[in-house]
Design a protein around this motif. Structure first.
Motif, PDB file in Angstrom:
ATOM      1  N   UNK A  60       5.062  38.870  16.709  1.00  0.00           N
ATOM      2  CA  UNK A  60       6.172  39.488  15.991  1.00  0.00           C
ATOM      3  C   UNK A  60       7.171  40.097  16.973  1.00  0.00           C
ATOM      4  N   UNK A  61       8.433  39.660  16.874  1.00  0.00           N
ATOM      5  CA  UNK A  61       9.485  40.173  17.740  1.00  0.00           C
ATOM      6  C   UNK A  61       9.509  39.563  19.128  1.00  0.00           C
ATOM      7  N   UNK A  62       8.503  38.779  19.473  1.00  0.00           N
ATOM      8  CA  UNK A  62       8.437  38.102  20.774  1.00  0.00           C
ATOM      9  C   UNK A  62       8.355  36.602  20.479  1.00  0.00           C
ATOM     10  N   UNK A  63       9.520  35.979  20.324  1.00  0.00           N
ATOM     11  CA  UNK A  63       9.587  34.662  19.699  1.00  0.00           C
ATOM     12  C   UNK A  63       9.089  33.522  20.573  1.00  0.00           C
ATOM     13  N   UNK A  64       8.847  33.783  21.853  1.00  0.00           N
ATOM     14  CA  UNK A  64       8.384  32.723  22.733  1.00  0.00           C
ATOM     15  C   UNK A  64       6.960  32.975  23.233  1.00  0.00           C
ATOM     16  N   UNK A  65       6.258  33.919  22.615  1.00  0.00           N
ATOM     17  CA  UNK A  65       4.872  34.171  22.999  1.00  0.00           C
ATOM     18  C   UNK A  65       3.941  33.729  21.873  1.00  0.00           C
ATOM     19  N   UNK A  71      -7.505  40.824  23.630  1.00  0.00           N
ATOM     20  CA  UNK A  71      -8.561  40.243  22.798  1.00  0.00           C
ATOM     21  C   UNK A  71      -9.598  41.288  22.413  1.00  0.00           C
ATOM     22  N   UNK A  72      -9.388  42.526  22.831  1.00  0.00           N
ATOM     23  CA  UNK A  72     -10.324  43.595  22.464  1.00  0.00           C
ATOM     24  C   UNK A  72     -10.031  44.133  21.076  1.00  0.00           C
ATOM     25  N   UNK A  73      -8.825  43.931  20.591  1.00  0.00           N
ATOM     26  CA  UNK A  73      -8.464  44.323  19.224  1.00  0.00           C
ATOM     27  C   UNK A  73      -7.428  43.337  18.709  1.00  0.00           C
ATOM     28  N   UNK A  74      -7.353  43.208  17.396  1.00  0.00           N
ATOM     29  CA  UNK A  74      -6.403  42.280  16.777  1.00  0.00           C
ATOM     30  C   UNK A  74      -5.206  43.077  16.282  1.00  0.00           C
ATOM     31  N   UNK A  75      -4.100  42.994  17.024  1.00  0.00           N
ATOM     32  CA  UNK A  75      -2.899  43.738  16.684  1.00  0.00           C
ATOM     33  C   UNK A  75      -2.188  43.090  15.498  1.00  0.00           C
ATOM     34  N   UNK A  76      -1.509  43.914  14.702  1.00  0.00           N
ATOM     35  CA  UNK A  76      -0.729  43.374  13.581  1.00  0.00           C
ATOM     36  C   UNK A  76       0.393  42.465  14.062  1.00  0.00           C
ATOM     37  N   UNK A  77       0.878  42.710  15.276  1.00  0.00           N
ATOM     38  CA  UNK A  77       1.987  41.920  15.811  1.00  0.00           C
ATOM     39  C   UNK A  77       1.529  40.637  16.488  1.00  0.00           C
ATOM     40  N   UNK A  78       0.225  40.423  16.604  1.00  0.00           N
ATOM     41  CA  UNK A  78      -0.293  39.287  17.366  1.00  0.00           C
ATOM     42  C   UNK A  78       0.128  37.959  16.745  1.00  0.00           C
ATOM     43  N   UNK A  79       0.163  36.934  17.579  1.00  0.00           N
ATOM     44  CA  UNK A  79       0.499  35.600  17.110  1.00  0.00           C
ATOM     45  C   UNK A  79      -0.494  35.191  16.026  1.00  0.00           C
ATOM     46  N   UNK A  80      -0.110  34.229  15.201  1.00  0.00           N
ATOM     47  CA  UNK A  80      -0.946  33.776  14.090  1.00  0.00           C
ATOM     48  C   UNK A  80      -1.000  32.253  14.112  1.00  0.00           C
ATOM     49  N   UNK A  81      -2.159  31.707  13.845  1.00  0.00           N
ATOM     50  CA  UNK A  81      -2.316  30.274  13.695  1.00  0.00           C
ATOM     51  C   UNK A  81      -3.149  29.982  12.462  1.00  0.00           C
ATOM     52  N   UNK A  82      -2.615  29.180  11.530  1.00  0.00           N
ATOM     53  CA  UNK A  82      -3.331  28.844  10.304  1.00  0.00           C
ATOM     54  C   UNK A  82      -3.210  27.346  10.051  1.00  0.00           C
ATOM     55  N   UNK A  83      -4.122  26.833   9.228  1.00  0.00           N
ATOM     56  CA  UNK A  83      -4.125  25.430   8.850  1.00  0.00           C
ATOM     57  C   UNK A  83      -3.849  25.311   7.363  1.00  0.00           C
ATOM     58  N   UNK A  84      -3.012  24.350   6.989  1.00  0.00           N
ATOM     59  CA  UNK A  84      -2.724  24.092   5.580  1.00  0.00           C
ATOM     60  C   UNK A  84      -3.866  23.256   5.014  1.00  0.00           C
ATOM     61  N   UNK A  85      -4.908  23.936   4.541  1.00  0.00           N
ATOM     62  CA  UNK A  85      -6.099  23.252   4.059  1.00  0.00           C
ATOM     63  C   UNK A  85      -5.840  22.602   2.708  1.00  0.00           C
ATOM     64  N   UNK A  86      -6.389  21.417   2.536  1.00  0.00           N
ATOM     65  CA  UNK A  86      -6.203  20.665   1.297  1.00  0.00           C
ATOM     66  C   UNK A  86      -7.316  19.640   1.200  1.00  0.00           C
ATOM     67  N   UNK A 116       1.544  40.229   2.802  1.00  0.00           N
ATOM     68  CA  UNK A 116       1.314  41.218   1.761  1.00  0.00           C
ATOM     69  C   UNK A 116       2.572  41.416   0.933  1.00  0.00           C
ATOM     70  N   UNK A 117       2.423  42.126  -0.178  1.00  0.00           N
ATOM     71  CA  UNK A 117       3.536  42.327  -1.105  1.00  0.00           C
ATOM     72  C   UNK A 117       4.658  43.161  -0.509  1.00  0.00           C
ATOM     73  N   UNK A 118       4.380  43.946   0.549  1.00  0.00           N
ATOM     74  CA  UNK A 118       5.435  44.770   1.162  1.00  0.00           C
ATOM     75  C   UNK A 118       6.208  44.014   2.233  1.00  0.00           C
ATOM     76  N   UNK A 119       5.897  42.717   2.413  1.00  0.00           N
ATOM     77  CA  UNK A 119       6.651  41.901   3.347  1.00  0.00           C
ATOM     78  C   UNK A 119       6.057  41.785   4.723  1.00  0.00           C
ATOM     79  N   UNK A 120       4.999  42.546   5.041  1.00  0.00           N
ATOM     80  CA  UNK A 120       4.379  42.436   6.355  1.00  0.00           C
ATOM     81  C   UNK A 120       3.542  41.157   6.429  1.00  0.00           C
ATOM     82  N   UNK A 121       3.403  40.640   7.637  1.00  0.00           N
ATOM     83  CA  UNK A 121       2.669  39.398   7.853  1.00  0.00           C
ATOM     84  C   UNK A 121       1.799  39.561   9.083  1.00  0.00           C
ATOM     85  N   UNK A 122       0.483  39.584   8.892  1.00  0.00           N
ATOM     86  CA  UNK A 122      -0.468  39.757   9.983  1.00  0.00           C
ATOM     87  C   UNK A 122      -1.586  38.730   9.832  1.00  0.00           C
ATOM     88  N   UNK A 123      -2.428  38.665  10.844  1.00  0.00           N
ATOM     89  CA  UNK A 123      -3.576  37.758  10.780  1.00  0.00           C
ATOM     90  C   UNK A 123      -4.539  38.143   9.676  1.00  0.00           C
TER      91      UNK A 123
END
Length: 238
Positions: A60-65, A71-86, A116-123
């Motif tokens: 979040x806010x670091x568009x090229x990272x 790796x000791x904690x999962x920050x709300x700003x951390x990058x996210x990777x998900x799969x479109x499962x089907x 979430x409903x408040x617009x935040x997006x985290x792992x």
């Protein structure tokens, strides 16, 4: 004017290939090539890449990272990777932000990505779900307007245009679609190359390459919505 320079992409600063894996579009440590990037978007203060069936969102806010900074904690700003499962394989072609969600298109399925409903997006709160299944062109990017998304699809030697909108009204969206070419099913002759929209003029324009090899043609869809009722739907071409 300052010279344009390539961005400096983030690198692994913590952990290893197991605790801080590379996104699917990067080459692996063993030299295996990554999946090609098929599309990109910007959503929830993150840069988004589509590759194969995977959706990669930058820090979040670091568009090229695209690596975690710890790796000791999962920050709300951390990058996210998900799969479109089907139930079937879906190669993701397009990503279009619409209101509080990112609508991701494969050729035959549309997925909704949301936090979430408040617009935040985290792992911890991100989820991706298949919202509906319509065929769309893998090469023509769908375009968003104030309340919906327009997408092109082939119909034999012609092209059809659908308007997709969120009809769920809940945290779990359900899309519905109206075909705006239903009254002129063969009017748009040829293969769609590009879509453009104007929210000011309430207009959709489709650029088509005719099958006959004649000059490319612009097809314009002019509409007017009064409240929840569409009072004008008119096609013309140039």
């Amino acid at each position: 004017l300052p010279a344009l320079t390539p961005p400096k992409w983030g690198e692994i600063e913590a952990g290893d290939a197991t605790s801080n894996p590379r996104p699917s579009w990067l080459a692996k440590n063993d030299g295996t090539e990554g999946e090609p990037i098929r599309n990109m978007a910007f959503f929830a203060d993150r840069l988004v890449f589509l590759s194969g069936q995977d959706i990669s969102l930058s820090e979040s806010g670091q568009y090229f990272n695209f690596f975690r900074t710890t790796v000791t904690s999962l920050l709300d700003s951390a990058r996210i990777g998900v799969t479109a499962a089907h139930t079937s394989v879906n190669i993701l072609n397009h990503a279009v932000p619409m209101r509080e969600q990112l609508v991701v298109f494969s050729q035959f399925t549309q997925f909704a990505l949301r936090g979430s409903s408040d617009g935040t997006l985290t792992s911890d709160n991100i989820w991706v779900t298949a919202a509906t299944e319509y065929e769309t062109s893998p090469t023509v990017r769908p375009m968003a307007t104030k309340r919906s998304i327009y997408a092109a699809a082939p119909r034999g030697s012609a092209t059809l245009i659908r308007e997709l909108y969120d009809s769920g009204g809940t945290a779990r969206p359900q899309f519905d679609a109206v075909e705006v070419t239903s009254q002129v099913p063969t009017y748009l002759q040829g293969t769609a190359k590009h879509l453009a929209v104007s929210g000011i003029e309430d207009m959709v324009v489709a650029l088509l390459e005719p099958a006959s090899g004649t000059k490319d043609t612009l097809y314009a869809f002019k509409y007017l919505i009064n409240g929840d009722e569409r009072v004008q739907s008119a096609w013309s071409k140039y």
